[in-house]
Design a protein around this motif. Structure first.
Motif, PDB file in Angstrom:
ATOM      1  N   TYR A  26      39.472   5.328  45.847  1.00 46.84           N
ATOM      2  CA  TYR A  26      40.645   4.492  46.116  1.00 46.84           C
ATOM      3  C   TYR A  26      40.899   4.368  47.617  1.00 46.84           C
ATOM      4  CZ  TYR A  26      45.256   2.837  46.873  1.00 46.84           C
ATOM      5  OH  TYR A  26      46.296   2.119  47.361  1.00 46.84           O
ATOM      6  N   THR A  29      38.392   2.254  49.356  1.00 42.02           N
ATOM      7  CA  THR A  29      38.608   0.839  49.050  1.00 42.02           C
ATOM      8  C   THR A  29      39.734   0.274  49.910  1.00 42.02           C
ATOM      9  OG1 THR A  29      37.866   1.216  46.793  1.00 42.02           O
ATOM     10  CG2 THR A  29      39.111  -0.792  47.203  1.00 42.02           C
ATOM     11  N   ASN A  75      35.453   4.168  34.894  1.00 41.16           N
ATOM     12  CA  ASN A  75      35.838   2.847  34.376  1.00 41.16           C
ATOM     13  C   ASN A  75      37.295   2.529  34.680  1.00 41.16           C
ATOM     14  OD1 ASN A  75      33.319   2.232  33.335  1.00 41.16           O
ATOM     15  ND2 ASN A  75      33.749   3.318  31.420  1.00 41.16           N
ATOM     16  N   ARG A  76      38.159   3.530  34.600  1.00 42.16           N
ATOM     17  CA  ARG A  76      39.574   3.318  34.889  1.00 42.16           C
ATOM     18  C   ARG A  76      39.792   2.983  36.369  1.00 42.16           C
ATOM     19  NH1 ARG A  76      43.745   7.989  33.817  1.00 42.16           N
ATOM     20  NH2 ARG A  76      41.735   8.993  33.703  1.00 42.16           N
ATOM     21  N   ILE A  78      37.538   1.688  38.509  1.00 35.73           N
ATOM     22  CA  ILE A  78      36.961   0.370  38.786  1.00 35.73           C
ATOM     23  C   ILE A  78      37.900  -0.740  38.294  1.00 35.73           C
ATOM     24  CG2 ILE A  78      35.038  -1.169  38.189  1.00 35.73           C
ATOM     25  CD1 ILE A  78      34.324   0.980  40.212  1.00 35.73           C
ATOM     26  N   LYS A  79      38.475  -0.533  37.130  1.00 38.32           N
ATOM     27  CA  LYS A  79      39.373  -1.542  36.562  1.00 38.32           C
ATOM     28  C   LYS A  79      40.659  -1.662  37.384  1.00 38.32           C
ATOM     29  CE  LYS A  79      42.028  -2.453  32.422  1.00 38.32           C
ATOM     30  NZ  LYS A  79      42.479  -1.867  31.159  1.00 38.32           N
ATOM     31  N   ASN A  80      41.254  -0.504  37.770  1.00 35.33           N
ATOM     32  CA  ASN A  80      42.512  -0.538  38.525  1.00 35.33           C
ATOM     33  C   ASN A  80      42.326  -1.109  39.922  1.00 35.33           C
ATOM     34  OD1 ASN A  80      43.941   0.524  36.428  1.00 35.33           O
ATOM     35  ND2 ASN A  80      43.976   2.605  37.206  1.00 35.33           N
ATOM     36  N   SER A  82      39.943  -3.202  40.735  1.00 39.30           N
ATOM     37  CA  SER A  82      39.277  -4.495  40.561  1.00 39.30           C
ATOM     38  C   SER A  82      38.143  -4.679  41.573  1.00 39.30           C
ATOM     39  CB  SER A  82      40.262  -5.665  40.597  1.00 39.30           C
ATOM     40  OG  SER A  82      41.029  -5.661  41.771  1.00 39.30           O
ATOM     41  N   ILE A  83      37.232  -3.689  41.567  1.00 40.48           N
ATOM     42  CA  ILE A  83      36.011  -3.789  42.365  1.00 40.48           C
ATOM     43  C   ILE A  83      34.836  -3.832  41.408  1.00 40.48           C
ATOM     44  CG2 ILE A  83      36.955  -2.661  44.407  1.00 40.48           C
ATOM     45  CD1 ILE A  83      35.628  -0.088  43.559  1.00 40.48           C
ATOM     46  N   ARG A  84      33.708  -4.313  41.915  1.00 40.99           N
ATOM     47  CA  ARG A  84      32.521  -4.393  41.083  1.00 40.99           C
ATOM     48  C   ARG A  84      32.011  -3.018  40.732  1.00 40.99           C
ATOM     49  NH1 ARG A  84      28.009  -7.823  43.863  1.00 40.99           N
ATOM     50  NH2 ARG A  84      28.669  -6.457  45.530  1.00 40.99           N
TER      51      ARG A  84
END
Length: 89
Positions: A26, A29, A75-76, A78-80, A82-84
């Motif tokens: 995080y 990012t 997965n959580r 990446i989803k939160n 919103s990155i590839r």
């Protein structure tokens, strides 16, 4: 400091720490987005470009580690964020 705590609690379980791989992804990012906006204004800042590449490599290594150790958290995150996701994983 409150921002860090609220983000970590939204991404991870309560027993996770700020040094965990998910929270590091995080924060990396967040740094990547700051550097990207800086490079849009200063496209010839090659030192910042190199720093961005290093951050992206570190985030990729942490993502690989996280996907191997804890796929549900990966997965959580990446989803939160919103990155590839990683190719082939």
């Amino acid at each position: 400091m409150n921002k860090k705590i609220s983000i970590d609690l939204s991404l991870m379980d309560e027993n996770e720490r700020t040094g965990s791989a998910g929270s590091q992804v995080y924060y990396l990012t967040h740094q990547v987005s700051k550097l990207t906006s800086h490079l849009e204004l200063h496209p010839k800042d090659y030192s910042s470009q190199r720093g961005l590449w290093k951050l992206l490599g570190k985030r990729k290594r942490l993502s690989i580690y996280l996907s191997d150790k804890n796929p549900t958290l990966y997965n959580r995150v990446i989803k939160n964020l919103s990155i590839r996701g990683l190719k082939g994983r």
